[in-house]
Design an enzyme around this catalytic site. Structure first.
Site, PDB file in Angstrom:
ATOM      1  N   ASP A 185      15.845  27.414  31.184  1.00 29.60           N
ATOM      2  CA  ASP A 185      14.818  28.089  30.373  1.00 29.60           C
ATOM      3  C   ASP A 185      13.522  27.285  30.293  1.00 29.60           C
ATOM      4  O   ASP A 185      12.587  27.669  29.601  1.00 29.60           O
ATOM      5  CB  ASP A 185      15.384  28.342  28.963  1.00 29.60           C
ATOM      6  N   SER A 203      10.244  33.385  25.033  1.00 30.64           N
ATOM      7  CA  SER A 203      11.296  34.105  25.736  1.00 30.64           C
ATOM      8  C   SER A 203      11.846  35.215  24.846  1.00 30.64           C
ATOM      9  O   SER A 203      12.056  35.018  23.647  1.00 30.64           O
ATOM     10  CB  SER A 203      12.447  33.159  26.081  1.00 30.64           C
ATOM     11  N   GLN A 253      14.837  36.421  33.162  1.00 29.60           N
ATOM     12  CA  GLN A 253      14.277  36.321  31.813  1.00 29.60           C
ATOM     13  C   GLN A 253      13.071  37.231  31.640  1.00 29.60           C
ATOM     14  O   GLN A 253      12.225  37.346  32.514  1.00 29.60           O
ATOM     15  CB  GLN A 253      13.835  34.883  31.514  1.00 29.60           C
TER      16      GLN A 253
END
Lengths: 265, 265
Positions: A185, A203, A253
């Site tokens: 991430d 995110s 994502q």
């Protein structure tokens, strides 16, 4: 209750205190109330889920939504729901809690070791070996070192392609999967879309698929691919290859993509 | 209780009976106890989630796990959990129930209409317009018609690229999103990996991102991209483009990839 300032390494960050059956607490906290890094929450959630799996099954995928901002100076509690234990797969759902509110909700699936057919369509991009590359000091990550490679989208705010390896060697493949999740991430494939006015930020969701066993201590090429920005959201996918070119993990994502407030992410 | 044989169209399939607040039942059943089609369950789950959203927010993503096989001859009950209603986003979790067991668990996120920056990195593959292509009778789908296009991986068990459009025009963008979800699980990007001995079979998970508003009644190019097969699992991603080349949705799926039992999927 043991709450310490954030000092230590990724092993400490992934260490969870058992509170009750299916309930764990991460006591790894920072001195300041930063926004919690999503990769930390996802990695700890995966660790919590794995702590309820006791037959050696390993994670092969996770899907999570970031529901509220987390506070890095507070412990996070992880509650695990044992959705199913089947013949070869186990499903778990995990909620990450702070101040009585869910900040992250994740589902993950675990599988018995299995052989079978093996093939790969995607090829690793041609890049110099990590030993030939200059250091890339990956921001904010504990226990990781990086190497710079040529950027497919030119000079962007964040590299979309880089080598990374964990400075710790784990003897538990679950911790390797958590370390990959922690890493997955940190970048964004969306920097290629950033403009003077608009940029990628928080995110919204995160998904990881662990295709093949991988050691976080080995060099892994991280390659993010931007797809689309529209309606305040951007979407990218990512791949992790080991140095022999095996695809070890993929991720996807969606993130906010809005007018800049505090500069580029 | 109204349980009818499966006759009708996609609108009937997406019609859910309200049982209680946050509880719905799909009464669209088949005469035989086929394995329930995953796209049907995901589409109905999304519809159930949307029925608990009353401020016009539209779905922008969903992530689901198929936990147990469903029975197409039985109604399915959908229970919705209102995870969060924030300033611009709403999060819902849905479980699909049969015989008191969860067959599918899904999270979805909804968003207020929002403008902003608009860009797209991926390009639609060059294919003939649908009007120039021969019909592709998409198996098993209600209310959809298809068109054949050249296959990027040659002759495989299932086309990985095709045009599709819904024969119904909806006046509700939620139903368009449900129709796209219904369509999105019908093919597999994994047919390219199939061998005489091994083949793709049941879906393990499914995720969809709705990037831009789209009408299911318009021709959409569906393009599946195989990535990897290992350890009994395969992973592919997919894209839907409208005929002007706009990327309207992306999806990702992991499926079992094991020794053939009943022939190719």
């Amino acid at each position: 209750m043991t709450v310490a300032e954030a000092s230590g390494d990724l092993r400490d960050l992934l260490d969870l205190e058992p509170i009750e059956v299916n309930l764990f607490r991460a006591n790894f906290v920072f001195g300041d109330p930063y926004a919690l890094y999503g990769g930390q929450v996802a990695a700890q959630a995966l660790r919590a889920a794995a702590l309820t799996i006791d037959d050696g099954r390993l994670p092969h995928s996770l899907h999570g939504y970031f529901l509220r901002p987390g506070n890095a100076s507070s412990p996070t509690v992880y509650q695990v729901f044992r959705d199913r234990d089947g013949r070869t797969f186990s499903a778990r759902r995990v909620v990450a809690l702070q101040r009585g509110e869910v900040i992250f909700s994740m589902s993950a699936s675990f599988q018995n070791a299995e052989g079978g057919f093996e093939d790969q369509e995607v090829a690793m991009p041609a890049v110099p070996a990590p030993e030939q590359c200059r250091p890339y000091p990956i921001p904010r990550l504990f226990s990781y070192e990086g190497r710079q490679v040529p950027q497919p989208y030119g000079e962007v705010d964040w590299p979309t392609r880089f080598w990374a390896r964990c400075e710790l060697a784990f003897d538990d493949p679950v911790l390797d999967a958590c370390a990959l999740t922690y890493l997955s991430d940190i970048s964004t494939g969306l920097a290629r879309f950033n403009t003077a006015e608009f940029a990628s930020s928080s995110s919204l969701d995160h998904a990881v698929w662990f295709h093949r066993p991988a050691r976080a201590a080995d060099w892994l090429l991280n390659d993010m691919v931007p797809h689309s920005v529209s309606a305040g959201r951007g979407w990218y996918t990512g791949s992790m290859f080991d140095s022999s070119g095996r695809l070890v993990a993929s991720f996807a994502q969606e993130a906010l993509f809005r007018k800049r407030r505090n500069g580029p992410r």
